[in-house]
Structure formats: C-alpha cells, structure tokens
Design a protein around this motif. Sequence first.
Motif, short mmCIF file in Angstrom:
data_model
loop_
_atom_site.label_atom_id
_atom_site.label_comp_id
_atom_site.label_asym_id
_atom_site.label_seq_id
_atom_site.Cartn_x
_atom_site.Cartn_y
_atom_site.Cartn_z
N THR A 92 -1.83 0.99 10.41
CA THR A 92 -2.92 0.83 9.45
C THR A 92 -2.62 1.69 8.20
OG1 THR A 92 -4.16 2.74 10.23
CG2 THR A 92 -4.60 0.64 11.35
N GLU A 93 -3.46 1.56 7.21
CA GLU A 93 -3.32 2.38 5.99
C GLU A 93 -3.31 3.86 6.35
OE1 GLU A 93 -5.04 -0.37 6.13
OE2 GLU A 93 -4.57 -1.55 4.34
N LYS A 94 -4.17 4.24 7.32
CA LYS A 94 -4.23 5.65 7.70
C LYS A 94 -2.92 6.16 8.27
CE LYS A 94 -9.15 6.22 8.22
NZ LYS A 94 -10.30 6.19 9.12
N ASP A 95 -2.20 5.28 8.97
CA ASP A 95 -0.91 5.69 9.52
C ASP A 95 0.11 5.89 8.40
OD1 ASP A 95 -1.67 5.58 12.32
OD2 ASP A 95 -1.82 3.42 12.01
N VAL A 96 0.01 5.06 7.37
CA VAL A 96 0.89 5.23 6.22
C VAL A 96 0.57 6.56 5.52
CG1 VAL A 96 1.53 4.29 3.95
CG2 VAL A 96 1.19 2.74 5.91
N ASP A 97 -0.72 6.84 5.38
CA ASP A 97 -1.13 8.13 4.79
C ASP A 97 -0.57 9.28 5.63
OD1 ASP A 97 -2.56 6.75 2.90
OD2 ASP A 97 -4.50 7.02 3.89
N PHE A 98 -0.71 9.16 6.94
CA PHE A 98 -0.23 10.21 7.84
C PHE A 98 1.27 10.42 7.65
CE2 PHE A 98 1.90 11.39 11.76
CZ PHE A 98 1.25 12.57 12.07
N LEU A 99 2.00 9.32 7.58
CA LEU A 99 3.45 9.38 7.42
C LEU A 99 3.83 10.21 6.19
CD1 LEU A 99 5.72 6.23 7.58
CD2 LEU A 99 5.95 7.80 5.68
N LEU A 100 3.18 9.94 5.09
CA LEU A 100 3.54 10.63 3.85
C LEU A 100 3.13 12.10 3.89
CD1 LEU A 100 2.69 7.72 1.36
CD2 LEU A 100 4.98 8.52 2.04
N GLN A 101 2.00 12.38 4.53
CA GLN A 101 1.59 13.79 4.70
C GLN A 101 2.56 14.52 5.63
OE1 GLN A 101 -2.32 13.31 6.34
NE2 GLN A 101 -3.05 12.39 4.43
N GLU A 102 2.93 13.84 6.70
CA GLU A 102 3.71 14.49 7.75
C GLU A 102 5.12 14.82 7.26
OE1 GLU A 102 2.71 15.74 10.39
OE2 GLU A 102 4.34 15.85 11.84
N LYS A 108 4.10 5.88 -5.34
CA LYS A 108 4.06 5.99 -6.80
C LYS A 108 3.02 7.02 -7.23
CE LYS A 108 5.80 1.41 -7.95
NZ LYS A 108 5.39 0.03 -8.27
N GLU A 109 1.90 7.06 -6.52
CA GLU A 109 0.87 8.05 -6.84
C GLU A 109 1.35 9.48 -6.57
OE1 GLU A 109 -2.81 5.07 -5.65
OE2 GLU A 109 -2.65 7.01 -4.67
N MET A 110 2.26 9.59 -5.60
CA MET A 110 2.77 10.92 -5.23
C MET A 110 4.17 11.11 -5.77
SD MET A 110 1.62 10.49 -1.27
CE MET A 110 1.61 12.17 -0.67
N SER A 111 4.38 10.71 -7.04
CA SER A 111 5.76 10.66 -7.55
C SER A 111 6.38 12.05 -7.70
CB SER A 111 5.82 9.88 -8.85
OG SER A 111 5.08 10.59 -9.83
N ASP A 112 5.57 13.11 -7.57
CA ASP A 112 6.19 14.44 -7.54
C ASP A 112 6.90 14.66 -6.20
OD1 ASP A 112 3.66 14.25 -6.33
OD2 ASP A 112 3.37 16.44 -6.43
N TYR A 150 0.85 -1.20 0.00
CA TYR A 150 0.00 0.00 0.00
C TYR A 150 0.88 1.26 0.00
CZ TYR A 150 -3.23 3.58 1.66
OH TYR A 150 -3.96 4.73 1.80
N MET A 151 1.91 1.22 0.81
CA MET A 151 2.79 2.38 0.89
C MET A 151 3.50 2.63 -0.44
SD MET A 151 5.68 3.28 3.68
CE MET A 151 6.69 4.77 3.46
N VAL A 152 3.95 1.55 -1.07
CA VAL A 152 4.62 1.68 -2.37
C VAL A 152 3.66 2.30 -3.38
CG1 VAL A 152 5.53 0.35 -4.32
CG2 VAL A 152 6.28 -0.16 -1.98
#
Lengths: 488, 488
Positions: free
Chosen positions: B470-480, B390-394, B384-386
């Motif tokens: 969880t997925e939400k923590d992965v989302d948080f990580l990338l935002q943070e 990839k979706e945020m490749s910028d 999921y993180m990968v």
Amino acid sequence: MRWEIYPLDKDLFPYVENDAVTKEFLQKLFEILFIFIKETNDRDMKVLNFKHPEEMFKNLDLEIPNNGKSLQTLLDDCHTTLKNQVRTGHPRFFNQLSCGLDLVSMAGEWLTATANTNMFTYEIAPVFILMETVVMRKMREIIGPGWENGDSILAPGGSISNLYAFLAARHKMFPYYKEKGLSAIPGQLVMYTSNQCHYSIKSCASVCGLGTDHCVEVPSDERLIIERKAQGHIPFFVNATAGTTVLGAFDPIDEIADVCQKYGCWLHVDVSGLLLSRKYRYPRFQGVERADSLTWNPHKLMGTLLQCSTIHFKEDGLLMSCNNMNAAYLFMQDKLYDVKYDTGDKVIQCGRHNDIFKLWLQWRAKGDEGFEKHMDRLMELSEYMVKKIKEMSDKYYLILEPEMVNVSFWYIPPRLRNTPHTPEKEKLLGDLCPIIKGRMMQAGTLMVGYQPDDRRPNFFRNIISSAAVTEKDVDFLLQEIDRLGRDL
Amino acid sequence: MRWEIYPLDKDLFPYVENDAVTKEFLQKLFEILFIFIKETNDRDMKVLNFKHPEEMFKNLDLEIPNNGKSLQTLLDDCHTTLKNQVRTGHPRFFNQLSCGLDLVSMAGEWLTATANTNMFTYEIAPVFILMETVVMRKMREIIGPGWENGDSILAPGGSISNLYAFLAARHKMFPYYKEKGLSAIPGQLVMYTSNQCHYSIKSCASVCGLGTDHCVEVPSDERLIIERKAQGHIPFFVNATAGTTVLGAFDPIDEIADVCQKYGCWLHVDVSGLLLSRKYRYPRFQGVERADSLTWNPHKLMGTLLQCSTIHFKEDGLLMSCNNMNAAYLFMQDKLYDVKYDTGDKVIQCGRHNDIFKLWLQWRAKGDEGFEKHMDRLMELSEYMVKKIKEMSDKYYLILEPEMVNVSFWYIPPRLRNTPHTPEKEKLLGDLCPIIKGRMMQAGTLMVGYQPDDRRPNFFRNIISSAAVTEKDVDFLLQEIDRLGRDL
C-alpha cells in the motif's frame, strides 16, 4: 456464515486484515483435497472417470470470466477438477514411472507453494538453498567415491538435466565454444547413446546444433567411434542409460566407461532409480562412479512429487563456468553473505522452482533405510508379477526378464492361445493393446501403458513404482486385463 | 492422542487403511502453513530473520538420517523452515518481480501437488490439459489479432520460454537443421537483442551453438544487420524486451518489427506483464501483434505462484515440428481419444510440471477485470513512489522516469546532500547500496534489490508487484532506508 454473501478473492489476505475468510476458504479447500486423498487410496473408487475431450469441455465450465467468481465457485471448481482428474496415486495406476502420492512429499509441496520463492539466491531462499547443498552432496556420495566434491543442481525434469550434462561436456572439451559457437570447433561433434535411451538425449543433439544425424544410437561400439574419427568428426559425449524408459534395461556402464576412457569421451549416465538399494545396485550400476555426469530423478522410483530431477557432476565448477552469463544485475558479488551459495548463475534457467523441500522432507521421513526398503519392495512386487505371468503363460506372454520395475508383456485372448508365437501373432497381440487400454480407461478400473519399440509392435509395459501397490493389486491387474480382453 | 507414540510415515496412507493419522498430520501442517500466511500478512512481523549460511547450518538440523524421523519431527521441520524463510509475500518485500502470496494461486498449487500429475498427455492430465488450451488461447487473443490460431505452451521459467522461441525461429528458417545441425547452415547465424535484455537471451546463443559473440546487443540498428550480412552471416532472430529486468524499459517494438520485416528476421518479444492493462498497454506494446513469438510470465506482474511462464507463437505447428523426436513409445497415435491434446512431443522437456491450474483458478477468481485493476494498482503505487522520491529530492535521487513497476534510485545520506551530482558522487552513492542492503537484511524490516548496470554503479531498484503493498508501505520504505543509511 459469511459464505452466503459470496466472498470474492478481495475478501482474502492481503486485501483484508481479518483472517476469517482466508482461513475458512483454505480449510474448505483442505477438506476437498483430503477427500481426493482418501479416494485415491480407496480401491473401491475408480482410477479415472474417462471422458473424451469434447465431452469434458461440455461438462466443465473452464471459461475465464470478465468478472471474478465467488470463493464458493472456486471451491466447486477444485472439487470438479479433482473429480475428473486421473488418480495417479491409486493402487491400480501402473501407467507411469512417476506416480504414487507420497503424502510427506505432498506436504512438502504444500509448504513450498506457501513459501513461494525462487531458488536463485541464498538471499531469498536461505533454508532451501542449504537443503539443496546437503541433499545434493548426499546423492553424490551415494553415486560413489570421487563424487563428494563435485557439483549438482535440481532441474525441471530429466530432459533438462540431460541437457545440462551435454552442455557441460561440450564446455569442458571446448571452453571457447561459449563465445565462439559451433563454427569455431574444428570438426563435426558426434554423440553416442543406446537406441533405448530417453528421447531427450537425441533432443540435445537437435537443440544444441549437432543435428540428430550426429547422435549415433549405439553406445559402446568402438568401431562406430573410429569410423567417425576417420571422417574428421569429434566423438565427445556418450550416454549410458541405467534403466531404459520402456524395458527398464541397463547399458553395461563399466564397458562403456572403458571405451570413453580410451577415446576421451565424456560419459553421462541417465539413471531411473535403484541406486539406493544395496541388493539391486550391483551388477546393474557397476562402474557408475566412472561417469562424468549423472541424471537421477527422484520423481521416478523414489516417489517424490513431480517435478524432482537432479543432475550431478564429478568435477566442481563446470556448471558455473559453462552456464554463467555474468548477469551482474542479478548475481552481485558484493553481498552481505557468502555468495558461493547463490545458484542462479549455474543454470540456463533464471527462475528455478523449489523442488528440494519435498525431497528433503521425504528423505527425513524415510531415512536411507526407508528408501532402500521402498526400492526393494517395488522390485519384490515386480518379481511377483513376473512369477504370476509365468504361471499364467496361457494368458500372458512375458517379453523379457526385467531388470527393473518395468514388466513388458502381451495379453493372449482365448482364440489365440495354444498357437505358436510367431511375428504374425505378435502383430495380432499388438493390435489388441490399444483396444484393451481403451476399455480399461472406459471402465476406469486400471491404468497400464502400452507402446511399440524398435523390435516389436505394441505391448503392455507395466510399472510398479507406487508405494500403494500390493500383491493383491497385481493379481487384480492380471484378472482385469483378462476380463476386459477375453472376447477379443 | 496417537501422536504420543511417535507415528512415522508408515502410519500414513497408503501404508495404513485408516485415515486418522494422515488427516491429523495434514491438519497440523495446515495450521503451521496458516500461521506463516498470517505472519506474512502482518506488518509487525519481520520480512526475514537473517542468518549467515554457517550460522544457519548450525541452527538447523538438515541432515538426512539413516532411520526415518517421526511425523512430529517433520512438522517441527516445517515450522523451523518457515521461521527461517524470507517472507516473499510480506508487504515490505520489494526485492523481486516474482513475489506476493496470491492465496487463490496458492490454493491452486496445493491442489496441483495433491493431483500430482505430468502435463505430457490428456490421458493422465485431462482437465489440466484442457485448461491449458483455454488459457493459452485467451492469452493469445490478448496479444492481438492474428494470434488466435497460433500455439502456446507453459515452460519452466522465462528463460526456457525464450529458448523455445529461439528454437522455433531457427527451425522455421532451416527446417533441415534438426537432423543436419549447424554445420549444414550456409553461414554464421546472428541474433540481435537490446543490451538491457534478460541474460537468458544471450544464454540461447551459447546453448544452441551460435556463441555469444554472435548475439549482438543492439536490437534495431539496421547498420549492424547490414554489416553482418556483408560478412556472409545470417541475421535470423531479434529479441525485443517489453519491460527490461532492471529498469523496466520498453524497446520500440513497432520500429523493431519494421527492421525484422525488411530483413526477414524472426521477432520475439519478452514481456514482463502489463499487457492486461488497457491504460498502460499503449504505447508500450505498440506493434506487439507483429511479433512471431512472445514470452509472458504470469509469475511476474500477475502474481501467479512460481513457476508460471508461457511462450506463444503466431504460427501453429512449429512447436511440434521443431521439438518432436517421434518418441512413439510415449506419444502413441492409436489412442482412445483425440491425441491432438497430447503436448509431450511439443517440448524438449518430457515431464512438464502442471503450472496451469494455479493460473486458471486465479484468473477465475479475478476475471479479466480483476487482473486489469491489479496491474493498474501496481502502476499507481509505482507512480506514488516516484512522486514521493521527487518530493524528497534531498534524500533520494530518481534515476529515470519508470515505464513499469521498477523504480530506480539512490539514497543520499546527509553528508552528501547539497553537493553536485557527478560521476564521482554516483560512485559514492553506489558504494552505499550493499551496506544499506546488508543493514536492511540484518534488521529484517525490508527487502529492496540493488545492482549496477552498464552505465551506472550500484543503485536500488524497487519493484512493486505484490498486491499486499500500500502507499503506507512505500512511505515506510523511504523512511526506513533513511533510518538505516543516514549515518553513512
């Protein structure tokens, strides 16, 4: 109660957000542990309920299932496990130097488990790393002058601590050894140790490539050093034992230090304890500050929970230059904080269990004074035991005047009393030890160790290192062995 | 309450007969620990409250007093310690492979502390020794056919496990080595390993007398074996890593096994985890059963509390013949019970911490199925993180397709977006890692590790090995990371 619907580990944190099941599970565990603690301190309870391995296998359900068991089953497992475990903190457990159940140290270990971290960096173990710094410095100050600015580390047991000493000594003498190996050293390395030393010293010789043939089991005999030098060998490491495993005997550290100084050997001292007692420290530890390294195991006489072993060096920097592998991927130098507190690169382990908190908390609880009183009390009880054995010289034979908490003796059954003490009689008395020990374990009333040494067949070696022991327990021990062995 | 009169550790068992103070002290400790557990699982709480070492020293009272502190002070100490500790079980802790707070494993460790025993004999650790037998056999069965009747032991960390493998390999090839040492071997020993291996493999070469120059950092290249043989050297040990520390990469075990077979080398495999997952096991572990020894650390992907490391051998008897020093005074053969269960003589340690109970209890709780689901879930989250990266490749640059739970990436701040990815840019991105990590620790919201490797400057390596994520923590990580780094 929710327990009736069989919660599983999926009902605990982090799988659920509600804390109810987690708290209840841990509270129930707490009750089970507390019952064990109470029973450990109850002289009416047995030290152990002995079962042979096959019988134990039959009685227990140890299998790993395909599907997870309920939390209630896990609690039952905990209860059953403790019911069948030997109570090493029981006042009648005299079997090992590492025993007792110091409850502050235990509290420390519960916290350690809950904090679940690794001691390799300040980054993930900040408080614990600083505690290690403080306690290690304090221990070096206790060793003696010249040690304040040395270096120390906690290792997983005394044998690994001794290995660290050996490695540092070799590194100090041959810094190119790390890269080039033993083949680059211009001669056979030789180490020396008393033959009463812990077997881990000999093990170093095997592990590190000397071979046990080059571990000479006499510590302070100059002739044996000269002899090897004449063969082109390189004596480099001498181990002195301050409190041998079996007899609790002390090598003459000061004399050995003279020899080491003369021949340029590294002096390592392997210490069981007692350094904290002003009363018993001298003359036993005379010259200890002259050592280059020192192993000191708080899990022995200090009663810290297993495992807790420390290794100290007079010279700072050696541990790091000896053991670091420049693992840049783990121990980066460009961190937010001062990386001098990171310890990971100083050891041959990578992960290092947090063994400091339980010792730090215990030392806070006792203070220096408390630990000193504890040591003195253990020695007082050992002296009491010696006195009683001498009073009962028909039934017991004291093997030697102990220098530590090790009291070595034979039990003499009625049929062998009033006969001269000869090597043949020693053989007969030695034959009784395993039998009496077997009966002791079957009865579950007592645990005392026995073993042979290089000069004697089996004999009992009693250890008093638990704060739970009183004079009455010593009296009980001597009565009980007589009860168990008098028909033999 | 008695607490008002400041009880000391002298008011606890075994110093008093009444259990009231002991129970109250431990119950209060329990409450403190439970608050930490709750906070660890609370996303509104920080992962850490960072302080620099000097500041931490100032804020804490770490000194060892001369007179013991009250039990209330000890409880305050426990509270303060946990407040300043990094919450390695927090859902936003992605810093290490050993993390998470598995509560059943933690319960096991509380019991282990309370039982306070040493794993060297059945005599003093009967149930735990049998659990070790059962779990080790099970793990060998999972490794593959031919391993059932091998031998295994728990060691204090993966590095010492690897050392045991090295020692056994050397002993198997040169049984006289133990006594005679390296000088009796007719040539320079050489070992091979991938350069991505854990640094402990290289450390073996240093510790055991080969020298790191004779640890060749390429595992499966026949030419390098032939080259050394031509010099009269003796290639004897090859390490294959199944899940490297940084990238989580897998060496081709089957190919390496072919080379080992051809040249008579011992094959050791160092495993991070995943063996328990049918889905991810192949092709990663293809040929693993051909190894001679295997290190497997349950304190990594299985989430067992630190420390829990196991080393397995296909051949039985080697551990004993390699490491035993015939310490008759500890491991007597004339005991009441079948001494084949005594393990003390199989290891170079003497004391051995009880690391089995927490693993056994955890496995009972999860079953094979639960562990397999846990592995699969960790891999699913990594995938999921990968996908998100990839979706945020910028904003993010994925360094490689991971084979394990290690996801390696760079963060790209706005000023560097839409520029070509060159070595110069990698350097710039690498320079940001320590800065972002520093901000992360100061903010306390997240922990992710970074490091360089042999081909790249610093990059982030994210690890998902905690059941709390969880997925939400992965989302948080990338935002943070974006929030913390976008102005750089």
